[in-house]
Design a protein around this motif. Structure first.
Motif, short mmCIF file in Angstrom:
data_model
loop_
_atom_site.label_atom_id
_atom_site.label_comp_id
_atom_site.label_asym_id
_atom_site.label_seq_id
_atom_site.Cartn_x
_atom_site.Cartn_y
_atom_site.Cartn_z
N ALA A 72 0.81 -1.24 0.00
CA ALA A 72 0.00 0.00 0.00
C ALA A 72 0.83 1.27 0.00
O ALA A 72 0.27 2.38 0.03
N LEU A 73 2.15 1.15 -0.07
CA LEU A 73 2.99 2.35 0.05
C LEU A 73 2.83 3.30 -1.13
O LEU A 73 2.69 4.52 -0.94
N ALA A 74 2.83 2.76 -2.34
CA ALA A 74 2.70 3.63 -3.52
C ALA A 74 1.37 4.38 -3.48
O ALA A 74 1.30 5.56 -3.87
N ALA A 75 0.33 3.73 -2.99
CA ALA A 75 -0.99 4.40 -2.91
C ALA A 75 -0.96 5.49 -1.85
O ALA A 75 -1.46 6.60 -2.07
N VAL A 76 -0.34 5.20 -0.70
CA VAL A 76 -0.26 6.20 0.37
C VAL A 76 0.54 7.41 -0.10
O VAL A 76 0.19 8.56 0.20
N GLU A 77 1.58 7.17 -0.87
CA GLU A 77 2.44 8.27 -1.34
C GLU A 77 1.92 8.92 -2.62
O GLU A 77 2.60 9.79 -3.18
N GLY A 78 0.76 8.47 -3.10
CA GLY A 78 0.16 9.10 -4.28
C GLY A 78 0.93 8.84 -5.55
O GLY A 78 0.91 9.64 -6.49
N ARG A 79 1.62 7.70 -5.63
CA ARG A 79 2.45 7.40 -6.80
C ARG A 79 1.73 6.58 -7.85
O ARG A 79 2.35 6.19 -8.85
N ILE A 80 0.45 6.24 -7.63
CA ILE A 80 -0.26 5.44 -8.63
C ILE A 80 -1.15 6.36 -9.45
O ILE A 80 -1.96 7.11 -8.89
N THR A 81 -0.99 6.32 -10.76
CA THR A 81 -1.79 7.18 -11.62
C THR A 81 -2.48 6.35 -12.69
O THR A 81 -1.96 5.30 -13.10
#
Ligand code: AMP
Ligand code: GLY
Length: 418
Positions: A407-416
């Motif tokens: 879930a780290l990429a989602a928490v850091e807003g890195r998924i587009t």
């Protein structure tokens, strides 16, 4: 309602947790179960691959509802055997489970229903393999057509590795499909259906690769989270209209109605939503994060699906917040997991058992590749993630490994999404 869950993983433990909090459930069993399910459900030995044994257990135990967790019993016909014994069963027939059991069957259904998916090329034999790969081009997606517990797929830019995987499957007597590569983030969207009415659940995301940063081999799934803060607002409605409902309608039209849990594995590509795969059952580990967010009592929902009355079921209610699960895997997973190691620190809230057993001395020991799915909820993804990793830190299992970036990429807003 007496409810019998079939299976022995963390998905089944999560099902048992949710079912045991439904006031309509008067007795709960999980067969064969694991060290975690034993704490909240009766255990009974059963060969899940034997439909006659599953139906006999359901009859002998006096089940009012059987919930089948894994794909193996479904593809073997467990749901048919249970229904033939006059007991309601949540899970598709052997025929309908082919949507997961045969990738080429799923492709035919999708083509007939107009459901968007990757182009695919069946490989007629070893002599054709390289020609087909060159037609599809890199990155190569090479799949075993049959059930392979999530390990039958190789996605690679290395042509030699693609060729080798194709030969491995063919040499083992399997059939090979080569697919167009789908870019974009993946979503797992589950729908509960009685064969006509379709109720989607909240979307989740799995982490299939073994190591941080999506490196290493594919696994059964190393962790998951829900909901997906980056997903387009209209995603669920769109997938219901373009994927789930047309697929369920097409199965009914073929005379093979699909009831149970239809799992759409999706890629949100630059050209729109595409189906990567269907599964005929709850996903593992996504179930561990979807069910804690569901406020609607689970037994009533699954019973309505099993008895064809979903149209009368009230709309689903969801809790605010988010859930994260981190899989704690055994040394050597996925290639050659080591089993038999003692597991401690695994009895707290949210610690779902996957591959565990209890020995004669009462010690909990690892018994599979994925040993625990350590789950927590929180006000948002960041809070749920932090709580899950705090629980992981309390687990003791020699040689255990887990990803530190669930879930780290989602928490850091890195998924587009394009
Ligand atoms: P499957 O067993 O079909 O779910 O595939 C396992 C994993 O391989 C999927 O979750 C994807 O990460 C990846 N995969 C499968 N098919 C494709 C595809 N056509 N393009 C890109 N990745 C894929
Ligand atoms: N999480 C992948 C699966 O259940 O197939």
């Amino acid at each position: 309602m007496r409810v019998l869950v079939i299976g022995s993983g963390a998905r089944e433990h999560a099902l048992c947790v949710a079912l045991s909090s439904d006031p309509a459930v008067t007795a709960l069993a999980c067969a064969p179960g694991n060290a975690g399910t034993r704490a909240i459900a009766e255990a009974a030995p059963v060969d899940v691959a034997d439909p006659v044994a599953v139906a006999a257990l359901a009859t002998g135990w006096g089940a009012d509802l059987v919930v089948v967790g894994p794909e193996v019993p479904l593809v073997a016909g467990a749901a048919d055997a249970v229904r033939d014994a006059g007991i309601a069963c949540f899970g598709p027939s052997e025929q309908a489970a082919q949507i997961e059991g045969s990738k080429s069957f799923a492709k035919h259904v999708m083509a007939a229903a107009g459901v968007p998916t990757a182009r695919s090329w069946p490989v007629g034999g070893a002599a054709e393999l390289e020609t087909v790969l060159d037609e599809a081009g890199a990155p190569y997606v090479v799949k075993d057509d049959g059930l392979a517990a999530g390990k039958g797929v190789v996605v690679t830019t290395d042509r030699a590795a693609a060729v080798a995987h194709g030969h491995r499957v063919l040499d083992a007597g399997g059939a090979v499909l080569v697919e167009e590569y789908l870019d974009g983030p993946e979503v797992s969207l589950f729908a509960v259906t009685d064969g006509t009415t379709v109720l989607p659940l909240v979307p989740a995301q799995d982490h299939k690769r073994r190591d941080d940063g999506d490196a290493g081999p594919n696994t059964g799934g190393m962790g998951a989270y829900a909901p997906l803060p980056w997903a387009p607002a209209e995603l669920v409605e769109e997938v219901l209209a373009t994927v789930l409902q047309p697929t369920v309608d097409e199965m009914r039209r073929r005379g093979e109605p699909f009831s149970g849990l239809l799992y759409a594995g999706l890629a949100l590509t630059s050209r729109g939503v595409r189906v990567v795969e269907f599964n005929a059952r709850f996903g593992d580990p996504e179930t561990q994060v979807v069910l804690p967010l569901l406020e609607t009592p689970l037994a009533g929902l699954l019973h309505a699906a099993a008895t064809g009355t979903l149209a009368e079921h009230p709309p689903l209610r969801w809790r605010d917040g988010a859930a994260v699960t981190v899989v704690v895997a055994a040394a050597g997973y996925p290639e050659a997991p080591r089993t038999g190691d003692p597991v401690t620190g695994a009895d707290g809230e949210g610690v779902l058992h996957a591959g565990t057993t209890v020995d004669a001395e009462g010690t909990v020991r690892s018994a599979g590749g994925r040993v625990l799915a350590v789950t927590a909820t929180g006000a948002d993804l960041a809070a749920a993630r932090q709580a899950a990793y705090e629980r992981v830190a309390a687990v003791r299992l020699a040689g255990a490994h887990w990803r530190s970036d669930i879930a780290l990429a989602a928490v850091e807003g890195r998924i587009t999404v394009d």
